[in-house]
Design a protein around this motif. Structure first.
Motif, PDB file in Angstrom:
ATOM      1  N   GLU A   1       0.831  -1.216   0.000  1.00 49.04           N
ATOM      2  CA  GLU A   1       0.000   0.000   0.000  1.00 49.04           C
ATOM      3  C   GLU A   1       0.863   1.263   0.000  1.00 49.04           C
ATOM      4  O   GLU A   1       0.447   2.305  -0.505  1.00 49.04           O
ATOM      5  CB  GLU A   1      -0.919   0.003   1.227  1.00 49.04           C
ATOM      6  N   ARG A   2       2.045   1.179   0.558  1.00 47.68           N
ATOM      7  CA  ARG A   2       2.943   2.336   0.604  1.00 47.68           C
ATOM      8  C   ARG A   2       3.803   2.448  -0.650  1.00 47.68           C
ATOM      9  O   ARG A   2       4.696   3.296  -0.735  1.00 47.68           O
ATOM     10  CB  ARG A   2       3.826   2.265   1.863  1.00 47.68           C
ATOM     11  N   GLY A   3       3.557   1.568  -1.597  1.00 48.18           N
ATOM     12  CA  GLY A   3       4.222   1.684  -2.891  1.00 48.18           C
ATOM     13  C   GLY A   3       5.677   1.297  -2.908  1.00 48.18           C
ATOM     14  O   GLY A   3       6.481   1.911  -3.627  1.00 48.18           O
ATOM     15  N   VAL A   4       6.070   0.284  -2.118  1.00 50.40           N
ATOM     16  CA  VAL A   4       7.479  -0.126  -2.118  1.00 50.40           C
ATOM     17  C   VAL A   4       7.887  -0.645  -3.491  1.00 50.40           C
ATOM     18  O   VAL A   4       7.079  -1.189  -4.238  1.00 50.40           O
ATOM     19  CB  VAL A   4       7.769  -1.204  -1.040  1.00 50.40           C
ATOM     20  N   ALA A   5       9.178  -0.446  -3.795  1.00 50.01           N
ATOM     21  CA  ALA A   5       9.708  -0.918  -5.075  1.00 50.01           C
ATOM     22  C   ALA A   5       9.940  -2.419  -5.069  1.00 50.01           C
ATOM     23  O   ALA A   5      10.012  -3.054  -6.126  1.00 50.01           O
ATOM     24  CB  ALA A   5      11.006  -0.184  -5.389  1.00 50.01           C
ATOM     25  N   GLY A   6      10.065  -3.008  -3.879  1.00 47.57           N
ATOM     26  CA  GLY A   6      10.290  -4.443  -3.749  1.00 47.57           C
ATOM     27  C   GLY A   6      10.329  -4.824  -2.275  1.00 47.57           C
ATOM     28  O   GLY A   6      10.300  -3.947  -1.398  1.00 47.57           O
ATOM     29  N   ILE A   7      10.386  -6.127  -1.998  1.00 47.98           N
ATOM     30  CA  ILE A   7      10.397  -6.618  -0.618  1.00 47.98           C
ATOM     31  C   ILE A   7      11.415  -7.746  -0.493  1.00 47.98           C
ATOM     32  O   ILE A   7      11.503  -8.623  -1.354  1.00 47.98           O
ATOM     33  CB  ILE A   7       9.009  -7.143  -0.179  1.00 47.98           C
ATOM     34  N   ILE A   8      12.187  -7.719   0.593  1.00 41.57           N
ATOM     35  CA  ILE A   8      13.086  -8.829   0.946  1.00 41.57           C
ATOM     36  C   ILE A   8      12.531  -9.481   2.208  1.00 41.57           C
ATOM     37  O   ILE A   8      12.271  -8.796   3.201  1.00 41.57           O
ATOM     38  CB  ILE A   8      14.519  -8.341   1.187  1.00 41.57           C
ATOM     39  N   TYR A   9      12.332 -10.794   2.150  1.00 43.57           N
ATOM     40  CA  TYR A   9      11.833 -11.564   3.296  1.00 43.57           C
ATOM     41  C   TYR A   9      12.985 -12.357   3.895  1.00 43.57           C
ATOM     42  O   TYR A   9      13.695 -13.073   3.186  1.00 43.57           O
ATOM     43  CB  TYR A   9      10.750 -12.544   2.865  1.00 43.57           C
ATOM     44  N   VAL A  10      13.180 -12.253   5.214  1.00 50.66           N
ATOM     45  CA  VAL A  10      14.195 -13.047   5.901  1.00 50.66           C
ATOM     46  C   VAL A  10      13.480 -14.079   6.774  1.00 50.66           C
ATOM     47  O   VAL A  10      12.692 -13.713   7.652  1.00 50.66           O
ATOM     48  CB  VAL A  10      15.109 -12.158   6.776  1.00 50.66           C
ATOM     49  N   SER A  11      13.750 -15.369   6.512  1.00 55.23           N
ATOM     50  CA  SER A  11      13.163 -16.475   7.295  1.00 55.23           C
ATOM     51  C   SER A  11      11.653 -16.302   7.454  1.00 55.23           C
ATOM     52  O   SER A  11      11.119 -16.360   8.560  1.00 55.23           O
ATOM     53  CB  SER A  11      13.837 -16.560   8.671  1.00 55.23           C
TER      54      SER A  11
END
Length: 344
Positions: free
Chosen positions: A111-121
């Protein structure tokens, strides 16, 4: 100011005059040299002058589990620094017991318009989780990279430590010290890193000690990834006669040391303990912990590179980047009681 110039010059490997030219925005400095000076500023914790700051290329979400386990802040720091150097603004979103779920945090970031996401564990490491959540994210056009864990059902880049190699390293070290009853304390069986560690452990027990099937299973104990979980698992393994315990996290290893002491045993004289992660400050425990070091810096930087390539329109094909861990021998492992073996 002179002291600061000297520090930056030493870090960047250039003259103080060059640092001064870069900080004052003067011409005549090669691009690579200018970047070295700016990187030195970042590494030393100095704030870049306003005119030299990159305009934000956008927000990137970073979703981690709770931050009580020091390995997660370590990953967060490396990833955040790498993103900042590329002009992105990291947004750290942490799961807490009773707090926001991974899906809720993902929705908030999207919703905040992030360019991408990294998930850790994240849930990608849980074999019982529904992996369609990541396909939905792909459908929304949000690039993402997954650290720790792997699923063939997710079309994304994964970054992992070699968990099989980790337990093989630990068992080989302990066998060289004369241990024959070696236990493995780890988290719930549904997680991919747990399954892989068990596979490496079984392979090593079969290769070095000839233990297979039920004989090997006796030495595997599941619990929680906490100090208390490590204490409970190690206590059960000690009651089965183990003289060494390999733990799936440093926090669990600290619990294993506590369990040994509660049984009236000395570490490493009576029981050897190995952790996993090489978390910050773990070298200063009593005794200093022998552990399997995750290459956190290399893994975090690889995750950022993979994400930025996808953001830039040239994603790597769905794949897993696997990084070799390293055995760090300190004071919590020694020759097995009554063994003629010397220290490895």
């Amino acid at each position: 100011m002179t002291a600061r110039l000297a520090d930056i010059a030493a870090q960047a490997g250039v003259s103080e005059a060059t640092v001064s030219r870069v900080l004052n925005g003067k011409p005549g400095v090669a691009g690579a040299t200018r970047e070295s000076v700016l990187t030195a500023l970042d590494l030393l914790g100095y704030e870049r002058p306003a005119r030299l700051r990159q305009r934000s290329a956008g927000l990137v979400g970073l979703i981690t589990p709770e931050l009580e386990n020091p390995i997660f802040p370590a990953f967060a720091q490396v990833i955040a620094q790498a993103l900042t150097r590329q002009g992105y603004t990291p947004v750290l979103a942490t799961q807490t017991p009773g707090g926001s779920t991974e899906d809720e945090l993902t929705e908030m970031l999207v919703e905040r318009g992030v360019a991408g996401i990294i998930y850790v564990s994240g849930l990608h490491a849980d074999t019982t989780a529904d992996m369609r959540r990541y396909e939905k994210l792909r459908g929304q056009g949000v690039p993402h990279v997954l650290v720790g864990g792997f699923s063939p059902h997710v079309r994304a880049a994964f970054v992992s430590a070699d968990d099989r190699a980790a337990t093989r390293l630990a068992v080989t070290h302990l066998v060289s010290l004369g241990h024959q009853r070696i236990g493995l304390a780890l988290g719930p069986a549904r997680f991919v890193p747990v399954r892989r560690k068990i596979e490496g452990f079984r392979e090593s027990l079969a290769e070095h000690l000839g233990l297979r099937g039920a004989d090997a299973e006796e030495f595997v104990q599941h619990s929680l990834y906490t100090l208390e979980g490590g204490q409970a698992a190690a206590s059960a393994l000690l009651e089965r006669g183990c003289t060494a315990v390999v733990c799936a996290s440093d926090m669990m290893a600290l619990g294993a040391i506590r369990a040994a002491r509660q049984h009236g045993l000395h570490v490493p004289g009576d029981v050897s303990v190995i952790g996993f992660d090489d978390s910050p400050l773990i070298a200063f425990t009593d005794p200093p912990l022998t552990t399997i070091r995750q290459p956190v810096t290399a893994m975090g930087q690889a995750a950022v590179r993979a994400l930025l390539e996808e953001i830039g329109g040239t994603p790597a094909p769905p794949s897993e980047f696997v990084f070799l861990p390293e055995l760090v021998v300190r004071g919590s492992t020694a020759a097995a009681p009554g063994s003629a073996h010397g220290r490895a």
